[in-house]
Each structure stands twice: as C-alpha cells, then as structure tokens.
Design a protein around this motif. Sequence first.
Motif, PDB file in Angstrom:
ATOM      1  N   PRO A 172       0.842  -1.203   0.000  1.00  0.00           N
ATOM      2  CA  PRO A 172       0.000   0.000   0.000  1.00  0.00           C
ATOM      3  C   PRO A 172       0.875   1.250   0.000  1.00  0.00           C
ATOM      4  O   PRO A 172       1.993   1.235   0.529  1.00  0.00           O
ATOM      5  CB  PRO A 172      -0.784  -0.121   1.311  1.00  0.00           C
ATOM      6  CG  PRO A 172      -0.690  -1.551   1.707  1.00  0.00           C
ATOM      7  CD  PRO A 172       0.627  -2.040   1.187  1.00  0.00           C
ATOM      8  N   VAL A 173       0.380   2.318  -0.581  1.00  0.00           N
ATOM      9  CA  VAL A 173       1.154   3.561  -0.638  1.00  0.00           C
ATOM     10  C   VAL A 173       1.617   3.976   0.758  1.00  0.00           C
ATOM     11  O   VAL A 173       2.777   4.357   0.961  1.00  0.00           O
ATOM     12  CB  VAL A 173       0.323   4.693  -1.278  1.00  0.00           C
ATOM     13  CG1 VAL A 173       1.089   6.011  -1.209  1.00  0.00           C
ATOM     14  CG2 VAL A 173      -0.010   4.368  -2.728  1.00  0.00           C
ATOM     15  N   ALA A 174       0.727   3.877   1.735  1.00  0.00           N
ATOM     16  CA  ALA A 174       1.044   4.350   3.085  1.00  0.00           C
ATOM     17  C   ALA A 174       2.147   3.540   3.751  1.00  0.00           C
ATOM     18  O   ALA A 174       2.751   3.995   4.726  1.00  0.00           O
ATOM     19  CB  ALA A 174      -0.211   4.331   3.954  1.00  0.00           C
ATOM     20  N   LYS A 175       2.416   2.338   3.234  1.00  0.00           N
ATOM     21  CA  LYS A 175       3.450   1.487   3.824  1.00  0.00           C
ATOM     22  C   LYS A 175       4.673   1.340   2.920  1.00  0.00           C
ATOM     23  O   LYS A 175       5.582   0.566   3.221  1.00  0.00           O
ATOM     24  CB  LYS A 175       2.872   0.106   4.135  1.00  0.00           C
ATOM     25  CG  LYS A 175       1.798   0.116   5.207  1.00  0.00           C
ATOM     26  CD  LYS A 175       1.327  -1.297   5.527  1.00  0.00           C
ATOM     27  CE  LYS A 175       0.281  -1.292   6.637  1.00  0.00           C
ATOM     28  NZ  LYS A 175      -0.190  -2.666   6.962  1.00  0.00           N
TER      29      LYS A 175
ATOM     30  N   SER B  24       1.311   0.666  -6.121  1.00  0.00           N
ATOM     31  CA  SER B  24       1.861   1.952  -6.568  1.00  0.00           C
ATOM     32  C   SER B  24       3.260   1.827  -7.165  1.00  0.00           C
ATOM     33  O   SER B  24       3.530   2.356  -8.250  1.00  0.00           O
ATOM     34  CB  SER B  24       1.872   2.961  -5.414  1.00  0.00           C
ATOM     35  OG  SER B  24       2.671   2.490  -4.338  1.00  0.00           O
ATOM     36  N   ALA B  25       4.164   1.128  -6.496  1.00  0.00           N
ATOM     37  CA  ALA B  25       5.532   1.014  -7.007  1.00  0.00           C
ATOM     38  C   ALA B  25       5.550   0.219  -8.308  1.00  0.00           C
ATOM     39  O   ALA B  25       6.238   0.586  -9.278  1.00  0.00           O
ATOM     40  CB  ALA B  25       6.434   0.355  -5.968  1.00  0.00           C
ATOM     41  N   TYR B  26       4.789  -0.861  -8.338  1.00  0.00           N
ATOM     42  CA  TYR B  26       4.738  -1.706  -9.534  1.00  0.00           C
ATOM     43  C   TYR B  26       4.086  -0.965 -10.697  1.00  0.00           C
ATOM     44  O   TYR B  26       4.618  -0.949 -11.814  1.00  0.00           O
ATOM     45  CB  TYR B  26       3.968  -2.988  -9.213  1.00  0.00           C
ATOM     46  CG  TYR B  26       3.858  -3.945 -10.370  1.00  0.00           C
ATOM     47  CD1 TYR B  26       4.968  -4.664 -10.804  1.00  0.00           C
ATOM     48  CD2 TYR B  26       2.645  -4.143 -11.025  1.00  0.00           C
ATOM     49  CE1 TYR B  26       4.869  -5.555 -11.864  1.00  0.00           C
ATOM     50  CE2 TYR B  26       2.540  -5.029 -12.082  1.00  0.00           C
ATOM     51  CZ  TYR B  26       3.648  -5.733 -12.499  1.00  0.00           C
ATOM     52  OH  TYR B  26       3.542  -6.608 -13.551  1.00  0.00           O
ATOM     53  N   CYS B  27       2.933  -0.338 -10.440  1.00  0.00           N
ATOM     54  CA  CYS B  27       2.245   0.397 -11.508  1.00  0.00           C
ATOM     55  C   CYS B  27       3.111   1.535 -12.036  1.00  0.00           C
ATOM     56  O   CYS B  27       3.184   1.761 -13.250  1.00  0.00           O
ATOM     57  CB  CYS B  27       0.918   0.958 -10.999  1.00  0.00           C
ATOM     58  SG  CYS B  27      -0.381  -0.271 -10.818  1.00  0.00           S
ATOM     59  N   ALA B  28       3.761   2.251 -11.137  1.00  0.00           N
ATOM     60  CA  ALA B  28       4.628   3.346 -11.572  1.00  0.00           C
ATOM     61  C   ALA B  28       5.733   2.829 -12.479  1.00  0.00           C
ATOM     62  O   ALA B  28       6.074   3.452 -13.495  1.00  0.00           O
ATOM     63  CB  ALA B  28       5.220   4.059 -10.358  1.00  0.00           C
ATOM     64  N   SER B  29       6.294   1.673 -12.138  1.00  0.00           N
ATOM     65  CA  SER B  29       7.377   1.116 -12.956  1.00  0.00           C
ATOM     66  C   SER B  29       6.873   0.707 -14.335  1.00  0.00           C
ATOM     67  O   SER B  29       7.557   0.912 -15.346  1.00  0.00           O
ATOM     68  CB  SER B  29       8.015  -0.083 -12.245  1.00  0.00           C
ATOM     69  OG  SER B  29       7.174  -1.225 -12.248  1.00  0.00           O
ATOM     70  N   LYS B  30       5.679   0.144 -14.389  1.00  0.00           N
ATOM     71  CA  LYS B  30       5.152  -0.316 -15.670  1.00  0.00           C
ATOM     72  C   LYS B  30       4.660   0.849 -16.533  1.00  0.00           C
ATOM     73  O   LYS B  30       4.708   0.771 -17.770  1.00  0.00           O
ATOM     74  CB  LYS B  30       4.039  -1.340 -15.436  1.00  0.00           C
ATOM     75  CG  LYS B  30       4.537  -2.642 -14.805  1.00  0.00           C
ATOM     76  CD  LYS B  30       5.614  -3.306 -15.659  1.00  0.00           C
ATOM     77  CE  LYS B  30       6.051  -4.652 -15.121  1.00  0.00           C
ATOM     78  NZ  LYS B  30       7.057  -5.321 -15.975  1.00  0.00           N
ATOM     79  N   HIS B  31       4.181   1.924 -15.902  1.00  0.00           N
ATOM     80  CA  HIS B  31       3.902   3.147 -16.655  1.00  0.00           C
ATOM     81  C   HIS B  31       5.209   3.732 -17.205  1.00  0.00           C
ATOM     82  O   HIS B  31       5.264   4.202 -18.346  1.00  0.00           O
ATOM     83  CB  HIS B  31       3.221   4.191 -15.757  1.00  0.00           C
ATOM     84  CG  HIS B  31       1.745   4.018 -15.615  1.00  0.00           C
ATOM     85  ND1 HIS B  31       1.170   3.021 -14.856  1.00  0.00           N
ATOM     86  CD2 HIS B  31       0.714   4.732 -16.128  1.00  0.00           C
ATOM     87  CE1 HIS B  31      -0.146   3.128 -14.910  1.00  0.00           C
ATOM     88  NE2 HIS B  31      -0.453   4.158 -15.678  1.00  0.00           N
ATOM     89  N   ALA B  32       6.248   3.711 -16.391  1.00  0.00           N
ATOM     90  CA  ALA B  32       7.521   4.322 -16.788  1.00  0.00           C
ATOM     91  C   ALA B  32       8.095   3.670 -18.034  1.00  0.00           C
ATOM     92  O   ALA B  32       8.592   4.360 -18.939  1.00  0.00           O
ATOM     93  CB  ALA B  32       8.523   4.244 -15.642  1.00  0.00           C
TER      94      ALA B  32
ATOM     95  N   PHE C  92      11.909   0.026  -0.633  1.00  0.00           N
ATOM     96  CA  PHE C  92      11.066  -0.860  -1.438  1.00  0.00           C
ATOM     97  C   PHE C  92      10.819  -0.256  -2.816  1.00  0.00           C
ATOM     98  O   PHE C  92      10.901  -0.945  -3.839  1.00  0.00           O
ATOM     99  CB  PHE C  92       9.735  -1.105  -0.720  1.00  0.00           C
ATOM    100  CG  PHE C  92       8.756  -1.914  -1.520  1.00  0.00           C
ATOM    101  CD1 PHE C  92       8.880  -3.288  -1.602  1.00  0.00           C
ATOM    102  CD2 PHE C  92       7.715  -1.297  -2.207  1.00  0.00           C
ATOM    103  CE1 PHE C  92       7.981  -4.042  -2.356  1.00  0.00           C
ATOM    104  CE2 PHE C  92       6.817  -2.037  -2.962  1.00  0.00           C
ATOM    105  CZ  PHE C  92       6.952  -3.412  -3.032  1.00  0.00           C
ATOM    106  N   TRP C  93      10.503   1.039  -2.841  1.00  0.00           N
ATOM    107  CA  TRP C  93      10.250   1.728  -4.110  1.00  0.00           C
ATOM    108  C   TRP C  93      11.448   1.593  -5.055  1.00  0.00           C
ATOM    109  O   TRP C  93      11.301   1.238  -6.224  1.00  0.00           O
ATOM    110  CB  TRP C  93       9.954   3.202  -3.823  1.00  0.00           C
ATOM    111  CG  TRP C  93       9.686   4.025  -5.046  1.00  0.00           C
ATOM    112  CD1 TRP C  93      10.604   4.663  -5.827  1.00  0.00           C
ATOM    113  CD2 TRP C  93       8.410   4.288  -5.636  1.00  0.00           C
ATOM    114  NE1 TRP C  93       9.989   5.312  -6.862  1.00  0.00           N
ATOM    115  CE2 TRP C  93       8.640   5.099  -6.770  1.00  0.00           C
ATOM    116  CE3 TRP C  93       7.104   3.932  -5.306  1.00  0.00           C
ATOM    117  CZ2 TRP C  93       7.606   5.559  -7.582  1.00  0.00           C
ATOM    118  CZ3 TRP C  93       6.068   4.388  -6.114  1.00  0.00           C
ATOM    119  CH2 TRP C  93       6.323   5.191  -7.234  1.00  0.00           C
ATOM    120  N   ARG C  94      12.639   1.861  -4.535  1.00  0.00           N
ATOM    121  CA  ARG C  94      13.840   1.800  -5.366  1.00  0.00           C
ATOM    122  C   ARG C  94      14.142   0.379  -5.823  1.00  0.00           C
ATOM    123  O   ARG C  94      14.640   0.172  -6.937  1.00  0.00           O
ATOM    124  CB  ARG C  94      15.027   2.380  -4.592  1.00  0.00           C
ATOM    125  CG  ARG C  94      14.956   3.897  -4.455  1.00  0.00           C
ATOM    126  CD  ARG C  94      16.035   4.432  -3.536  1.00  0.00           C
ATOM    127  NE  ARG C  94      16.051   5.892  -3.549  1.00  0.00           N
ATOM    128  CZ  ARG C  94      16.711   6.634  -2.660  1.00  0.00           C
ATOM    129  NH1 ARG C  94      17.418   6.042  -1.688  1.00  0.00           N
ATOM    130  NH2 ARG C  94      16.677   7.953  -2.735  1.00  0.00           N
TER     131      ARG C  94
END
Length: 253
Positions: A94-97, A149-157, A102-104
């Motif tokens: 979740p975004v809040a966690k 969020s991290a996964y979706c952001a990476s796949k959008h990127a 993890f994001w990197r």
Amino acid sequence: MTDLRADLTGKRALVTGGGAGIGAAIALALADAGAEVVITGRRERPLKETAARSSRIAWRVMDVTDEAAVTESFVATAPIDIMVANAGVAETQPVAKTTLEFWRHVQATNVEGVMLCVREALKPMVERGWGRVIIVSSVAGLRGLRYGSAYCASKHAVLGLMKCAAEEVLKTGVTVNAICPGYVATGIVERNVENIVARTGMSEENALAALRDANPFGRMIEADEVAAAALWLCGPGSGAVTAQAIPVSGGQV
C-alpha cells in the motif's frame, strides 16, 4: 499474398527473465520460429531447464540491475536482432506502507534494468538496419491497481521509455513496442495469491478467482498467448507497428 508466418531463421534474440513464465514462453516461441535465442536471468536452474527444451536456446546468468553485467552480456551475445525486456519483479505494498527502499528496489529491476537493455540493444540494431525491441509491461502500465503503486509506476515508466525509444529510431528499420498482459497463469500469479491470502485472510481459491475475474473474459491468460503477440511483432507485416502498448488482457483496459 505475403506469407505472414514468422520465419526467424538467421535472427538472434535475447530474452531477459527467460527462465520461466512469460519469458520462457517467448524464448521457446522465437526458437520454434528459427531464431537462435539467449535467455538471461539471475537464477541458473530455471535457465538451464528452459534451455534444455530447445537446441536453439542458450543461457547466461545476468542481473539486469548490474550495468556492467548487462553491457558485457550484450557484447558477448552480439549481434542481437530481437531483444525482449521481460525481467521484472511484481511486488506490492500500500502507498502508506511503501518505503523508499522498497520503491527503489522495484524501479531498479522494472525500469532501470529495462532501460539498460534497451540502450544496449538499439545502436547495433540501427547500424544493421533491422531490429525488434519488445518490452513486457503490464495492464498495470495502463491503469492503477490497489496496493500496486511502485509496480504500476514502474510499468507506466517503461511505456514512456518505449515511446521515446521508438521515436528516436523511426525510419531505421527498428521497431520498439510493449506488450501489456493481464493476469497470466505463471508463478507470479501464484505469489500474488499468497500475498492476497496473507493480507486479507481470503481463501486461496477465492483469491485466485479474484485475479481470474480481473480478466474480463473470465479466465487466466496463458503465457503462450503473450508469446504469440511477441512473435507477431517480430514477423512479416509488423514493420509499421511501433511505439505501441499492446494489451493481452482478455478485455481489461
């Protein structure tokens, strides 16, 4: 009439994350069409197992987050006519966690690893006047997903990367596209089910049904169906297709 069946005899392909799942299916499809294929990944055992299924498949351990290893692998396996950037991680929070660590971690494999492989593939392809670059993104690159969020952001990127790379190599004989699968019957989905059960207390059966039903046509997508799209992008009749994100998602948009 032009024969639209892909005959890749004389072509050489590199598939990252080629030891299992979608990557293995794509590698086998390319090999069946006549290409000499090199599969890469971090784990030796699945690479060996997939390579054993075709005399046209060789394997090489490579971590896409290691820039020097990526450069070395492309030099060692040259010339590469077809490059499939499939390696990735499908981890969610979740975004809040979501921590920066993890994001990197997710972006390092799913974005930076793809960029390194696209970078190394493009110049030699342009010099030879023909090439196919295929990025395996996801429907998560076309929409948002809860806890992703991290996964979706990476796949959008990587879709942005794909479109920019395609623009840069227009009129050279090189195309750059992405495939955006929905939920595919692979080990990644099995791990997703485990995460859903742990997070929600849902039964495994209900968790799997929830993922299956996210594909509007009511079943899991098969890895071979994704491989068929990749094979088409390498075959005759696909030269006018570039800078496209192609869903293989059972109607999910």
